[in-house]
Design a protein around this motif. Structure first.
Motif, PDB file in Angstrom:
ATOM      1  N   GLN A  43       0.876  -1.167  -0.071  1.00 33.32           N
ATOM      2  CA  GLN A  43      -0.003   0.028   0.200  1.00 33.32           C
ATOM      3  C   GLN A  43       0.829   1.020  -0.093  1.00 33.32           C
ATOM      4  N   SER A  44       2.217   1.249   0.536  1.00 32.76           N
ATOM      5  CA  SER A  44       2.852   2.490   0.637  1.00 32.76           C
ATOM      6  C   SER A  44       3.402   2.638  -0.637  1.00 32.76           C
ATOM      7  N   VAL A  45       3.777   1.602  -1.543  1.00 32.68           N
ATOM      8  CA  VAL A  45       4.115   1.978  -2.926  1.00 32.68           C
ATOM      9  C   VAL A  45       2.959   2.418  -3.662  1.00 32.68           C
ATOM     10  N   LEU A  46       1.742   1.878  -3.558  1.00 34.62           N
ATOM     11  CA  LEU A  46       0.799   2.611  -4.239  1.00 34.62           C
ATOM     12  C   LEU A  46       0.484   3.950  -3.814  1.00 34.62           C
ATOM     13  N   PHE A  47       0.449   4.411  -2.509  1.00 30.56           N
ATOM     14  CA  PHE A  47       0.486   5.802  -2.248  1.00 30.56           C
ATOM     15  C   PHE A  47       1.622   6.717  -2.980  1.00 30.56           C
ATOM     16  N   ALA A  48       2.943   6.036  -2.812  1.00 26.32           N
ATOM     17  CA  ALA A  48       4.115   6.932  -3.278  1.00 26.32           C
ATOM     18  C   ALA A  48       3.954   7.135  -4.762  1.00 26.32           C
ATOM     19  N   LYS A  49       3.416   6.076  -5.662  1.00 26.20           N
ATOM     20  CA  LYS A  49       3.098   6.135  -6.950  1.00 26.20           C
ATOM     21  C   LYS A  49       2.182   7.378  -7.226  1.00 26.20           C
ATOM     22  N   SER A  50       0.897   7.383  -6.404  1.00 24.51           N
ATOM     23  CA  SER A  50      -0.001   8.290  -6.437  1.00 24.51           C
ATOM     24  C   SER A  50       0.427  10.025  -6.292  1.00 24.51           C
ATOM     25  N   ILE A  51       1.526   9.808  -5.282  1.00 17.40           N
ATOM     26  CA  ILE A  51       2.092  11.051  -4.933  1.00 17.40           C
ATOM     27  C   ILE A  51       2.993  11.468  -6.061  1.00 17.40           C
ATOM     28  N   ALA A  52       3.815  10.686  -6.711  1.00 19.76           N
ATOM     29  CA  ALA A  52       4.618  10.852  -7.630  1.00 19.76           C
ATOM     30  C   ALA A  52       3.813  11.483  -8.991  1.00 19.76           C
ATOM     31  N   GLU A  53       2.591  10.673  -9.145  1.00 19.32           N
ATOM     32  CA  GLU A  53       1.755  11.448 -10.553  1.00 19.32           C
ATOM     33  C   GLU A  53       1.392  12.906  -9.989  1.00 19.32           C
ATOM     34  N   ILE A  54       0.864  12.946  -8.772  1.00 20.92           N
ATOM     35  CA  ILE A  54       0.608  14.483  -8.487  1.00 20.92           C
ATOM     36  C   ILE A  54       1.863  15.324  -8.715  1.00 20.92           C
ATOM     37  N   LEU A  55       3.031  15.050  -8.165  1.00 20.86           N
ATOM     38  CA  LEU A  55       4.087  15.978  -8.630  1.00 20.86           C
ATOM     39  C   LEU A  55       4.482  16.261 -10.142  1.00 20.86           C
ATOM     40  N   TYR A  92      -3.059  15.794   0.423  1.00 26.53           N
ATOM     41  CA  TYR A  92      -2.487  15.720   1.904  1.00 26.53           C
ATOM     42  C   TYR A  92      -2.738  14.279   2.471  1.00 26.53           C
ATOM     43  N   VAL A  93      -4.086  13.729   2.176  1.00 24.09           N
ATOM     44  CA  VAL A  93      -4.343  12.537   2.857  1.00 24.09           C
ATOM     45  C   VAL A  93      -3.283  11.433   2.197  1.00 24.09           C
ATOM     46  N   LEU A  94      -3.267  11.488   0.804  1.00 20.28           N
ATOM     47  CA  LEU A  94      -2.261  10.482   0.412  1.00 20.28           C
ATOM     48  C   LEU A  94      -0.969  10.481   0.911  1.00 20.28           C
ATOM     49  N   ILE A  95      -0.378  11.769   1.208  1.00 16.51           N
ATOM     50  CA  ILE A  95       0.822  11.870   1.891  1.00 16.51           C
ATOM     51  C   ILE A  95       0.945  11.196   3.369  1.00 16.51           C
ATOM     52  N   LEU A  96      -0.267  11.459   3.898  1.00 18.48           N
ATOM     53  CA  LEU A  96      -0.439  10.982   5.402  1.00 18.48           C
ATOM     54  C   LEU A  96      -0.356   9.389   5.464  1.00 18.48           C
ATOM     55  N   CYS A  97      -1.247   9.013   4.411  1.00 17.72           N
ATOM     56  CA  CYS A  97      -1.364   7.570   4.295  1.00 17.72           C
ATOM     57  C   CYS A  97       0.029   6.658   3.943  1.00 17.72           C
ATOM     58  N   MET A  98       0.789   7.605   3.019  1.00 16.83           N
ATOM     59  CA  MET A  98       1.879   6.856   2.484  1.00 16.83           C
ATOM     60  C   MET A  98       2.946   6.945   3.908  1.00 16.83           C
ATOM     61  N   ILE A  99       3.120   7.883   4.783  1.00 15.89           N
ATOM     62  CA  ILE A  99       3.860   7.845   6.001  1.00 15.89           C
ATOM     63  C   ILE A  99       3.402   6.881   6.763  1.00 15.89           C
TER      64      ILE A  99
END
Length: 117
Positions: free
Chosen positions: A63-75, A92-99
């Protein structure tokens, strides 16, 4: 748009309940191991106990990889098109979930190694 699709919502709900189930089983077995390591109930589950912290860590890592990919797409979208994607609260919810998933993954991996290495 992606996070509003029915398939992803079903995946998220399934993963949430599955991770909660793994967490419940893992913590229950850990309590049984501490209090009654020779009880009949724990003896039945003893050989499977090392698998649960590792599985929980693995699922949280995925799940952390999934959230990291989502944040990379946002960036990528923010830098490529110049549209600030961080205006939306969902980023910001995605960043919190990734962390959260990264630190939870590390916790359960360390916990499993501490107990069974």
């Amino acid at each position: 748009e992606l996070y509003k699709r029915k398939e992803l919502i079903l995946y998220a709900v399934f993963m949430f309940f599955f991770v909660c189930l793994l967490y419940f089983i893992t913590t229950r077995l850990a309590r049984m191991r501490e209090k009654e390591p020779n009880s009949l109930t724990y003896v039945k589950w003893r050989k499977y106990h090392p698998i649960f912290p590792a599985a929980l860590s693995g699922f949280l890592g995925a799940q952390s990889v999934l959230f990291a990919k989502s944040i990379a797409e946002i960036l990528k979208e923010t830098t490529k098109n110049g549209e600030n994607q961080f205006d939306e609260w969902e980023a910001y919810v995605l960043i919190l979930c990734m962390i959260t998933t990264i630190f939870s993954q590390l916790h359960w991996l360390a916990n499993g190694l501490r107990l069974f290495d």
